[in-house]
Scaffold this active site. Sequence first.
Site: not given
Ligand SMILES: Nc1ncnc2c1ncn2[C@@H]1O[C@H](COP(=O)(O)OP(=O)(O)O)[C@@H](O)[C@H]1O
Length: 465
Positions: A433, A417, A374, A274-275, A428, A272, A430
């Site tokens: 996921l 990442r 994806a 920083l925003r 991204g 908040h 990181g």
């Molecule tokens: N569908 C995918 N195909 C290839 N690499 C992927 C895929 N999804 C995720 N990754 C790899 O996993 C890492 C972590 O993903 P994520 O947690 O979504 O972080 P971000 O997308 O923000 O980098 C990404 O940096 C990417 O390199």
Amino acid sequence: MSQGSSWGRALSLSRPAAIKQILSWLRELWRKGAAILPKGLYARSALIVIAPMVILQGVLTYVFMERHWQLVTTRLSTVLTQDIAALIDLYGADPQPGSAAALSRIAQDRLKIDADFLPKSALPPALPKPFFSIVDAALSNEIRRQIGRPFWLDTVGRSNLIEIRIQLDDATLRVVANRSAAYASNSHIFLLWMVGASFVLIIVAIAFLRNQIKPILLLAGAAEAFGKGRDPDFRPRGAREVRQAGNAFIEMKRRIERAFEQRTAMLNGVSHDLRTILTRFKLSLALMGESDETQDLQKDVEEMQRMLEAYLAFARGDAGESASQVDMHDFLEDLRLDAERNGHDAKIEFTGDPIVAVRPDAFKRCLANLIGNAQSHAKHIAIEASRDQRFLTIHVDDDGPGIPPSAREDVFRPFFRLDESRNQDLGGTGLGLAIALDIARSHGGDIGLTDSPLGGLRATVRVPV
Ligand SMILES: Nc1ncnc2c1ncn2[C@@H]1O[C@H](COP(=O)(O)OP(=O)(O)O)[C@@H](O)[C@H]1O
Ligand SMILES: [Mg+2]
């Protein structure tokens, strides 16, 4: 190898080796026994209560049969044989037809046995010995010992009576007596009492056990529900130790919740503040007017804001949202349309009942993160979902570069990442996921990464329904 030859081998071994061999057999036996024994706490404790009771009963019954029953039967047989021996002696002293009749009458009146002196005849052939009869053995012994003449015995024929024939010098004595004269016949009542009493005891034990085990099952259920992200309504109950474990669980749950709240509050605060600064920044930039430098700055500021939003999403988690029934098919269709709008080729396939209870916003964020990944790495996307009795399973497939197996655990860590090491900047953070996994876990499920049939990565979300 057969047991016999391994025994032989053990016997021919030196002593320590033989002991070791026997110990390993015992261990094997223990393992097999443990495999047969019930696994549940309830069944096990029931066994712990019931097994000693049955063994105790068995031992008691055996001792009773062996000692008491046998003893009483032997005494009774001795007395009956003594009576018969006295009759034979009296008859021997005065072997007249008249005295035989008098003896029969006395036997009937005083000794309560039917004794007849019949003309001498051969004894019938011996009957087969009954398999389990103390009275047969005891009587035979006594007659042999006290009278020592040829005899014939029927302890089986008519259930309530026993018949004895003894060959005398010039007659055959036939004695018919009540079975109870020779035999402690009421011992089955003892058995009945024993079985009946232990039956009652077992029922009481089971009823009490049930009450003792219920709190443990409740605790297990509460821990499981908490693990799945639900808030269990749990109050410790039962025995002191179980209540202790219950209180420890509640304490732990509180600590986890507090840690969660603190994390959320801190990240929210940081985001908040920083925003606010970023907004001021943007305003100043806008006031400065267009130039190459301000454009670069503006881009940086925008990227910063996007990252901040991601942190915020991570910090917020899915706290506060409650589960509701969702049509998974429509849900996935929306996500597919988003992907097509971004210029990707996406397909979906769904099997099973589409109505599922999830936290809609959180679940959407989870899937959107996977589909977003994806989208950033591949052109074609396929979403394949199925729902059975227990699980909702969603595969997100793409034809991108995939993730090498060695990195499939690391990519779930926040801020990790692969793109940086791949020297591509897809902007991204990181967190994608990590957030997706958090959400899947809070639904009691999980996310797995495997190779996709399309050639890229397959991310599989599986949550229980
Ligand atoms: N569908 C995918 N195909 C290839 N690499 C992927 C895929 N999804 C995720 N990754 C790899 O996993 C890492 C972590 O993903 P994520 O947690 O979504 O972080 P971000 O997308 O923000 O980098 C990404 O940096 C990417 O390199
Ligand atoms: Mg991502």
